[in-house]
Scaffold this motif. Structure first.
Motif, PDB file in Angstrom:
ATOM      1  N   GLY A 146       0.804  -1.215   0.000  1.00  0.00           N
ATOM      2  CA  GLY A 146       0.000   0.000   0.000  1.00  0.00           C
ATOM      3  C   GLY A 146       0.835   1.262   0.000  1.00  0.00           C
ATOM      4  O   GLY A 146       0.299   2.370   0.127  1.00  0.00           O
ATOM      5  N   ALA A 147       2.138   1.132  -0.159  1.00  0.00           N
ATOM      6  CA  ALA A 147       3.044   2.279  -0.016  1.00  0.00           C
ATOM      7  C   ALA A 147       3.229   3.050  -1.313  1.00  0.00           C
ATOM      8  O   ALA A 147       3.131   2.482  -2.409  1.00  0.00           O
ATOM      9  N   GLY A 148       3.516   4.322  -1.182  1.00  0.00           N
ATOM     10  CA  GLY A 148       3.795   5.178  -2.323  1.00  0.00           C
ATOM     11  C   GLY A 148       4.265   6.533  -1.840  1.00  0.00           C
ATOM     12  O   GLY A 148       4.329   6.798  -0.632  1.00  0.00           O
ATOM     13  N   PRO A 149       4.609   7.433  -2.755  1.00  0.00           N
ATOM     14  CA  PRO A 149       4.993   8.787  -2.361  1.00  0.00           C
ATOM     15  C   PRO A 149       3.842   9.488  -1.629  1.00  0.00           C
ATOM     16  O   PRO A 149       2.667   9.275  -1.953  1.00  0.00           O
ATOM     17  N   ILE A 150       4.165  10.299  -0.667  1.00  0.00           N
ATOM     18  CA  ILE A 150       3.149  11.056   0.070  1.00  0.00           C
ATOM     19  C   ILE A 150       2.486  12.066  -0.869  1.00  0.00           C
ATOM     20  O   ILE A 150       3.170  12.812  -1.577  1.00  0.00           O
ATOM     21  N   THR A 151       1.157  12.067  -0.859  1.00  0.00           N
ATOM     22  CA  THR A 151       0.397  13.013  -1.687  1.00  0.00           C
ATOM     23  C   THR A 151      -0.374  14.030  -0.847  1.00  0.00           C
ATOM     24  O   THR A 151      -0.887  14.999  -1.400  1.00  0.00           O
ATOM     25  N   ARG A 152      -0.446  13.839   0.453  1.00  0.00           N
ATOM     26  CA  ARG A 152      -1.257  14.710   1.307  1.00  0.00           C
ATOM     27  C   ARG A 152      -0.656  16.095   1.478  1.00  0.00           C
ATOM     28  O   ARG A 152      -1.360  17.062   1.768  1.00  0.00           O
ATOM     29  N   PHE A 153       0.640  16.184   1.355  1.00  0.00           N
ATOM     30  CA  PHE A 153       1.330  17.464   1.484  1.00  0.00           C
ATOM     31  C   PHE A 153       2.661  17.350   0.745  1.00  0.00           C
ATOM     32  O   PHE A 153       3.075  16.253   0.341  1.00  0.00           O
ATOM     33  N   ASN A 154       3.326  18.450   0.562  1.00  0.00           N
ATOM     34  CA  ASN A 154       4.619  18.450  -0.118  1.00  0.00           C
ATOM     35  C   ASN A 154       5.703  17.988   0.853  1.00  0.00           C
ATOM     36  O   ASN A 154       6.087  18.699   1.775  1.00  0.00           O
ATOM     37  N   ALA A 155       6.200  16.776   0.625  1.00  0.00           N
ATOM     38  CA  ALA A 155       7.167  16.177   1.549  1.00  0.00           C
ATOM     39  C   ALA A 155       8.596  16.254   1.036  1.00  0.00           C
ATOM     40  O   ALA A 155       9.483  15.556   1.552  1.00  0.00           O
ATOM     41  N   GLU A 156       8.834  17.090   0.062  1.00  0.00           N
ATOM     42  CA  GLU A 156      10.159  17.145  -0.568  1.00  0.00           C
ATOM     43  C   GLU A 156      11.289  17.410   0.420  1.00  0.00           C
ATOM     44  O   GLU A 156      12.399  16.909   0.259  1.00  0.00           O
ATOM     45  N   ARG A 157      11.027  18.204   1.444  1.00  0.00           N
ATOM     46  CA  ARG A 157      12.086  18.574   2.379  1.00  0.00           C
ATOM     47  C   ARG A 157      12.257  17.578   3.520  1.00  0.00           C
ATOM     48  O   ARG A 157      13.117  17.763   4.387  1.00  0.00           O
ATOM     49  N   PHE A 158      11.441  16.524   3.529  1.00  0.00           N
ATOM     50  CA  PHE A 158      11.471  15.583   4.636  1.00  0.00           C
ATOM     51  C   PHE A 158      12.431  14.428   4.359  1.00  0.00           C
ATOM     52  O   PHE A 158      12.642  14.025   3.215  1.00  0.00           O
ATOM     53  N   ARG A 159      12.979  13.904   5.427  1.00  0.00           N
ATOM     54  CA  ARG A 159      13.874  12.746   5.324  1.00  0.00           C
ATOM     55  C   ARG A 159      13.109  11.543   4.761  1.00  0.00           C
ATOM     56  O   ARG A 159      13.628  10.800   3.930  1.00  0.00           O
ATOM     57  N   THR A 160      11.888  11.346   5.238  1.00  0.00           N
ATOM     58  CA  THR A 160      11.011  10.291   4.728  1.00  0.00           C
ATOM     59  C   THR A 160       9.907  10.931   3.898  1.00  0.00           C
ATOM     60  O   THR A 160       9.219  11.837   4.364  1.00  0.00           O
ATOM     61  N   ARG A 161       9.721  10.433   2.692  1.00  0.00           N
ATOM     62  CA  ARG A 161       8.749  11.043   1.777  1.00  0.00           C
ATOM     63  C   ARG A 161       7.740  10.028   1.245  1.00  0.00           C
ATOM     64  O   ARG A 161       7.100  10.260   0.224  1.00  0.00           O
ATOM     65  N   ILE A 162       7.593   8.918   1.960  1.00  0.00           N
ATOM     66  CA  ILE A 162       6.672   7.857   1.533  1.00  0.00           C
ATOM     67  C   ILE A 162       5.747   7.471   2.674  1.00  0.00           C
ATOM     68  O   ILE A 162       6.060   7.701   3.846  1.00  0.00           O
ATOM     69  N   ALA A 163       4.612   6.890   2.335  1.00  0.00           N
ATOM     70  CA  ALA A 163       3.649   6.440   3.336  1.00  0.00           C
ATOM     71  C   ALA A 163       2.652   5.501   2.677  1.00  0.00           C
ATOM     72  O   ALA A 163       2.577   5.395   1.454  1.00  0.00           O
ATOM     73  N   CYS A 164       1.883   4.812   3.504  1.00  0.00           N
ATOM     74  CA  CYS A 164       0.783   3.977   3.033  1.00  0.00           C
ATOM     75  C   CYS A 164      -0.518   4.752   3.264  1.00  0.00           C
ATOM     76  O   CYS A 164      -1.088   4.719   4.366  1.00  0.00           O
ATOM     77  N   GLU A 165      -0.960   5.473   2.253  1.00  0.00           N
ATOM     78  CA  GLU A 165      -2.144   6.313   2.365  1.00  0.00           C
ATOM     79  C   GLU A 165      -3.416   5.535   2.012  1.00  0.00           C
ATOM     80  O   GLU A 165      -3.391   4.651   1.154  1.00  0.00           O
ATOM     81  N   VAL A 166      -4.519   5.891   2.638  1.00  0.00           N
ATOM     82  CA  VAL A 166      -5.834   5.405   2.214  1.00  0.00           C
ATOM     83  C   VAL A 166      -6.144   6.027   0.855  1.00  0.00           C
ATOM     84  O   VAL A 166      -5.905   7.225   0.639  1.00  0.00           O
ATOM     85  N   LYS A 167      -6.659   5.224  -0.071  1.00  0.00           N
ATOM     86  CA  LYS A 167      -6.972   5.712  -1.411  1.00  0.00           C
ATOM     87  C   LYS A 167      -8.481   5.787  -1.612  1.00  0.00           C
ATOM     88  O   LYS A 167      -9.243   5.006  -1.047  1.00  0.00           O
ATOM     89  N   ASP A 168      -8.894   6.727  -2.450  1.00  0.00           N
ATOM     90  CA  ASP A 168     -10.283   6.822  -2.912  1.00  0.00           C
ATOM     91  C   ASP A 168     -11.282   6.915  -1.772  1.00  0.00           C
ATOM     92  O   ASP A 168     -12.387   6.373  -1.849  1.00  0.00           O
ATOM     93  N   PHE A 169     -10.896   7.609  -0.695  1.00  0.00           N
ATOM     94  CA  PHE A 169     -11.839   7.831   0.401  1.00  0.00           C
ATOM     95  C   PHE A 169     -12.448   9.215   0.255  1.00  0.00           C
ATOM     96  O   PHE A 169     -11.765  10.230   0.420  1.00  0.00           O
ATOM     97  N   SER A 170     -13.713   9.268  -0.085  1.00  0.00           N
ATOM     98  CA  SER A 170     -14.452  10.534  -0.197  1.00  0.00           C
ATOM     99  C   SER A 170     -15.498  10.545   0.889  1.00  0.00           C
ATOM    100  O   SER A 170     -16.526   9.845   0.780  1.00  0.00           O
ATOM    101  N   PRO A 171     -15.276  11.280   1.977  1.00  0.00           N
ATOM    102  CA  PRO A 171     -16.184  11.198   3.124  1.00  0.00           C
ATOM    103  C   PRO A 171     -17.632  11.506   2.791  1.00  0.00           C
ATOM    104  O   PRO A 171     -18.554  10.956   3.409  1.00  0.00           O
TER     105      PRO A 171
END
Length: 412
Positions: free
Chosen positions: A32-57
């Motif tokens: 379930g891992a991929g590049p972080i899309t929730r915010f701009n993580a370019e400056r972070f040491r870690t730039r990946i996460a397992c985000e929930v996909k296609d969740f529209s509350p």
């Protein structure tokens, strides 16, 4: 004491937003891992996460529920709604004071906190705090909002024990039912920690993987080259029900929760005891309560976050607690989901129950070279799911502060 069974489940995860999709992806060994899309993580040491996909509350919740809740509560509401529907409970026939909610949340409304403080400091949107700031932030609003959604008036609170939180919540619900304090509980956990402060904080601790160019292989429990966990998010919900109550209404019973225990390491703020003494004792106590011999455990879903110290200390604890591990299959599913912090135990409880139901042990992915420090006699299921008899499944969850929580499920 009375028996406690599982009669409903719901999930919002990086591998699917319902139990069946989630489970099928687990069996396939999907990352379930991929590049972080929730915010701009370019400056972070870690730039990946397992985000929930296609969740529209808005597809699952009404406008007021969305307005008043942080993402962790939205995940909780949707997972709980799935579990309630799955259980087939007819609330009109049950005293609302016999049904409670014991939920688990580790961090709470990080997104709300960061947005509100940023807006206050910069004045970019409005140099005032929202009246929903505190309600959206505090961890107990998840259990509160679930109770309001369904009119559940029994025992209601949120447990917090870091990454052991969901197992703590399940244990508490289990014990209250056994003591006759309730007939049914909605229990589980949720978390939404993929935010700048949360990612930044864990990154600063050097607890997370920096395999940014290869996110799908970053979470690699038990591999020699593991370099930390991958952050995950989501929710898992389970309906715990008194056995006779479930039987009389003809409920489908997924499994029986037969044992649960907690201990403390009393050792370090963030590191586990290197020999896993507290974790071992938690497993022993859970087995004793379940009246199950160590050799009868077929499947263990470990805490196994993919950290160099934690993975091995837990396996040392397993070897000490279970002694004879010849029959035991272990798979670390955080290799696929990432680490959901306070929600980890809930989604892994679902995995343990599905393993019993489908008689299969899911894989641990991304293991290229097993760590030489793994104790002899420990069998890690890697790469592909293993069809086998699963009657008893154990699930571990450990947290910062030295919290150790173990739950045991048995075929009903």
């Amino acid at each position: 004491m009375t028996r406690v069974v599982i009669t409903g489940m719901g999930a919002v995860t990086p591998l699917g937003n319902d139990v069946n999709t989630f489970w099928q992806n687990i069996l396939r060994g999907t990352s379930g891992a991929g590049p972080i899309t929730r915010f701009n993580a370019e400056r972070f040491r870690t730039r990946i996460a397992c985000e929930v996909k296609d969740f529209s509350p808005e597809n699952y919740l009404n406008r007021n529920e969305i307005k008043r809740s942080d993402l962790f509560t939205q995940y909780a509401l949707y997972a709980a709604s799935q579990a309630m529907e799955d259980s087939g409970l007819d609330l009109s026939t049950i005293d609302p004071f016999d049904i409670g909610v014991i939920w688990g949340v580790g961090q709470g409304g990080m997104e709300t906190f960061e947005e509100e403080v940023t807006n206050y400091v910069t004045g970019e949107y409005n140099p005032r705090f929202s009246p929903f700031f505190v309600p959206r932030l505090i961890v107990n609003l998840a259990s509160g909002m679930i109770s309001m959604k369904f009119g559940l008036q029994g025992i209601n609170y949120t447990a917090v024990s870091a990454c052991a939180t969901s197992n703590t919540a399940l244990m508490d619900a289990f014990n209250y039912i056994r003591m006759g304090k309730a007939k049914v509980f909605v229990s589980g956990g949720s978390e939404a920690p993929i935010t700048p402060a949360s990612i930044g904080g864990f990154s600063a601790m050097k607890a997370m993987s920096v395999r940014n160019d290869d996110p799908s292989h970053a979470s690699r429990p038990y591999d020699k080259d593991r370099d930390g966990f991958v952050m995950g998010e989501g929710a898992g919900a389970l309906i715990l029900e008194e056995y006779e109550h479930a039987r009389k209404r003809g409920a489908h019973i997924y499994a029986e929760l037969v044992g649960a225990a907690m201990t403390a390491d009393a050792y370090h703020m963030t590191a586990p005891h290197p020999e896993g003494i507290g974790a071992s004792k938690a497993m022993q106590l859970a087995l004793k309560e379940a009246k199950i011999a160590a050799g009868e455990v077929d499947y263990l879903n470990p805490h196994a976050t993919s950290t160099p110290i934690g993975d091995i200390s837990e396996l040392k604890a397993v070897a000490a607690a279970l002694h004879d591990t010849e029959n035991l299959s272990i798979s670390a599913t955080k290799s696929m989901t990432g680490h959901l912090l306070g929600a980890a135990g809930a989604v892994e409880a679902i995995i343990a129950i599905k393993a019993i139901n489908d008689q299969v042990v899911p894989p641990t992915i991304n293991v290229a070279n097993l760590d030489d420090a793994i104790p002899q006699g420990i069998h890690i299921v890697t790469q592909e799911a293993l069809p086998r008899k699963v009657t008893v499944a154990m699930s571990n969850a450990f947290g910062f502060g030295g919290h150790n929580a173990c739950v045991i499920f048995k075929k009903a």
